[in-house]
Design a protein around this motif. Structure first.
Motif, PDB file in Angstrom:
ATOM      1  N   VAL A  34      -9.879  -0.552   9.700  1.00 38.36           N
ATOM      2  CA  VAL A  34      -8.444  -0.551   9.973  1.00 38.36           C
ATOM      3  C   VAL A  34      -8.133   0.771  10.664  1.00 38.36           C
ATOM      4  CG1 VAL A  34      -6.111  -0.637   8.984  1.00 38.36           C
ATOM      5  CG2 VAL A  34      -7.982  -1.947   7.918  1.00 38.36           C
ATOM      6  N   PHE A  51     -12.916  -5.237   1.830  1.00 37.00           N
ATOM      7  CA  PHE A  51     -12.002  -6.328   2.129  1.00 37.00           C
ATOM      8  C   PHE A  51     -12.247  -7.447   1.122  1.00 37.00           C
ATOM      9  CE2 PHE A  51      -8.983  -8.316   4.756  1.00 37.00           C
ATOM     10  CZ  PHE A  51      -9.368  -9.620   5.049  1.00 37.00           C
ATOM     11  N   SER A 108      -1.897 -11.586   3.956  1.00 33.94           N
ATOM     12  CA  SER A 108      -3.282 -12.050   4.042  1.00 33.94           C
ATOM     13  C   SER A 108      -3.326 -13.579   4.129  1.00 33.94           C
ATOM     14  CB  SER A 108      -4.062 -11.576   2.812  1.00 33.94           C
ATOM     15  OG  SER A 108      -3.512 -12.163   1.645  1.00 33.94           O
ATOM     16  N   TYR A 136     -10.444 -10.811  -0.974  1.00 36.99           N
ATOM     17  CA  TYR A 136      -9.363 -11.790  -1.103  1.00 36.99           C
ATOM     18  C   TYR A 136      -8.264 -11.549  -0.066  1.00 36.99           C
ATOM     19  CZ  TYR A 136     -11.633 -12.302  -5.634  1.00 36.99           C
ATOM     20  OH  TYR A 136     -12.554 -12.479  -6.629  1.00 36.99           O
ATOM     21  N   GLY A 137      -8.645 -10.999   1.077  1.00 36.36           N
ATOM     22  CA  GLY A 137      -7.671 -10.782   2.143  1.00 36.36           C
ATOM     23  C   GLY A 137      -6.968  -9.447   2.083  1.00 36.36           C
ATOM     24  N   TYR A 138      -7.321  -8.626   1.076  1.00 32.41           N
ATOM     25  CA  TYR A 138      -6.676  -7.324   0.933  1.00 32.41           C
ATOM     26  C   TYR A 138      -7.695  -6.202   1.108  1.00 32.41           C
ATOM     27  CZ  TYR A 138      -3.404 -10.474  -1.335  1.00 32.41           C
ATOM     28  OH  TYR A 138      -2.569 -11.530  -1.607  1.00 32.41           O
ATOM     29  N   PHE A 139      -7.176  -5.024   1.449  1.00 28.43           N
ATOM     30  CA  PHE A 139      -8.016  -3.854   1.657  1.00 28.43           C
ATOM     31  C   PHE A 139      -8.006  -3.037   0.364  1.00 28.43           C
ATOM     32  CE2 PHE A 139      -8.514  -4.888   6.040  1.00 28.43           C
ATOM     33  CZ  PHE A 139      -7.335  -5.494   6.405  1.00 28.43           C
ATOM     34  N   ASP A 140      -9.038  -3.279  -0.431  1.00 30.02           N
ATOM     35  CA  ASP A 140      -9.110  -2.785  -1.808  1.00 30.02           C
ATOM     36  C   ASP A 140      -9.232  -1.275  -1.918  1.00 30.02           C
ATOM     37  OD1 ASP A 140     -10.952  -4.824  -4.224  1.00 30.02           O
ATOM     38  OD2 ASP A 140      -8.826  -4.610  -3.734  1.00 30.02           O
ATOM     39  N   TYR A 141     -10.210  -0.715  -1.254  1.00 35.26           N
ATOM     40  CA  TYR A 141     -10.477   0.718  -1.268  1.00 35.26           C
ATOM     41  C   TYR A 141     -10.700   1.173   0.162  1.00 35.26           C
ATOM     42  CZ  TYR A 141     -11.190   0.418  -6.290  1.00 35.26           C
ATOM     43  OH  TYR A 141     -11.009   0.201  -7.626  1.00 35.26           O
ATOM     44  N   TRP A 142     -10.238   2.395   0.454  1.00 35.96           N
ATOM     45  CA  TRP A 142     -10.287   2.931   1.810  1.00 35.96           C
ATOM     46  C   TRP A 142     -11.057   4.249   1.817  1.00 35.96           C
ATOM     47  CZ3 TRP A 142      -6.299   1.222   5.674  1.00 35.96           C
ATOM     48  CH2 TRP A 142      -5.551   0.133   5.223  1.00 35.96           C
ATOM     49  N   TRP A 194      -5.316  -3.809  11.694  1.00 34.62           N
ATOM     50  CA  TRP A 194      -6.646  -4.301  11.366  1.00 34.62           C
ATOM     51  C   TRP A 194      -7.483  -4.375  12.633  1.00 34.62           C
ATOM     52  CZ3 TRP A 194      -8.116  -9.430  12.949  1.00 34.62           C
ATOM     53  CH2 TRP A 194      -9.419  -9.784  12.564  1.00 34.62           C
ATOM     54  N   TYR A 240       0.838  -1.187   0.000  1.00 33.28           N
ATOM     55  CA  TYR A 240       0.000   0.000   0.000  1.00 33.28           C
ATOM     56  C   TYR A 240       0.878   1.244   0.000  1.00 33.28           C
ATOM     57  CZ  TYR A 240      -3.523  -3.331   1.600  1.00 33.28           C
ATOM     58  OH  TYR A 240      -4.357  -4.408   1.703  1.00 33.28           O
TER      59      TYR A 240
END
Lengths: 107, 117
Positions: B37, B99, A91, B101-107, B47, A36
Motif C-alpha cells: 500500500v 492482507f 473490502s 479477509y480483505g483488510y490490512f492487518d499489520y503494516w 492499494w 485505521y
C-alpha cells in the motif's frame, strides 16, 4: 471502483469528548469495512474490521457501526493519544479503496 | 511479535526501475496473503498490489498494472515489489502489509520512493 467519502476532513475535540467520523460508500458494501488509525510519522494500524469488530489490543472506547453504504467510527471519550489521522477502507470488491482521511486533533 | 521491515527505497529518475523488499518475522509468512500500500506525501492511502500465499495469484490496480510486479520468497519470509517505468506520481511511502479477509492487518514502517529528475 467503489468510492469512499469520509467526513469531516478534520475536527478537533476536547479531552473526554465523544467523537464521530463517517464514511459513505458509493454502493452497498455489506459491512466489509475497516477503520485505521495513523499517528504522525507512523504507519497505519487496524482499529476495526467488519464494520464493528475491534482489533486485538484496541481500547474499548473505539467502536464502529453502520450498514449498507453508511458507516461510522466513534471514540467515546477523546484521549491525547487518539490525536491522529483516521481512514476507512472497503473490502467488499476489488480494488480495496480508502477514504481520504479525517484529521483528529485535541482541542 | 509481528515485524515487517521494508527496504530498497530512494531517489530514482522517471522511467527507471526500483525493487522494494519486505522482511517478515514473528508469524508464519507462507500462511498469509501479503500486500503493498502506498501513501503520497500528505495524501491518502492507495492499494498497490496483493499476492496469494503461494505467489500464484497477484492483483493490481489499473494505475500500476503492467509496470509493477509483486512477488514473494516463502523460504526467506520476504516480499518484493519490482517497480518499472516509474513516474513522478509513484512518489510515495510504500508499506508492506499482511492482507487478511480483505483488510490490512499489520503494516511495516514504510519506505520512501521519490521519482524525480
Amino acid at each position: 471502483d467503489i468510492q469512499m467519502t469520509q467526513s469531516p476532513a478534520s475536527l478537533s475535540a476536547s479531552l473526554g469528548e465523544t467523537v464521530s467520523i463517517e464514511c459513505l460508500a458509493s454502493e452497498g458494501i455489506s459491512n466489509d469495512l475497516a477503520w485505521y488509525q495513523q499517528k504522525s510519522g507512523k504507519s497505519p494500524q487496524l482499529l476495526i474490521y467488519a464494520a464493528s469488530r475491534l482489533q486485538d489490543g484496541v481500547p474499548s472506547r473505539f467502536s464502529g457501526s453502520g450498514s449498507g453504504t453508511r458507516y461510522s467510527l466513534k471514540i467515546s471519550g477523546m484521549q491525547p493519544e487518539d490525536e491522529a489521522d483516521y481512514f476507512c477502507q472497503q473490502s467488499y470488491k476489488y480494488p480495496p479503496t480508502f477514504g481520504a482521511g479525517t484529521k483528529l486533533e485535541l482541542k | 511479535e509481528v515485524q515487517l521491515v521494508e527496504s530498497g527505497g530512494g531517489l530514482v529518475q522517471p522511467g527507471r526501475s526500483l525493487k522494494l523488499s519486505c522482511a517478515a518475522s514473528g508469524f508464519t509468512f507462507s500462511n498469509y496473503y501479503m500486500a503493498w500500500v502506498r501513501q503520497a506525501p500528505k495524501k491518502g492511502l492507495e492499494w498497490v498490489a496483493t499476492i496469494s500465499t503461494s505467489g500464484s495469484r497477484t492483483y493490481y490496480p489499473d494505475s500500476v498494472k503492467g509496470r509493477f510486479t509483486i512477488s514473494r520468497d516463502n523460504a526467506k519470509s520476504s516480499l518484493y515489489l519490482q517497480m518499472n517505468s516509474l513516474k513522478s506520481e509513484d512518489t510515495a511511502t510504500y508499506y508492506c502489509a499482511i492482507f487478511r479477509y480483505g483488510y490490512f492487518d499489520y503494516w511495516g514502517q514504510g519506505v520512501m520512493v521519490t521519482v524525480s529528475s
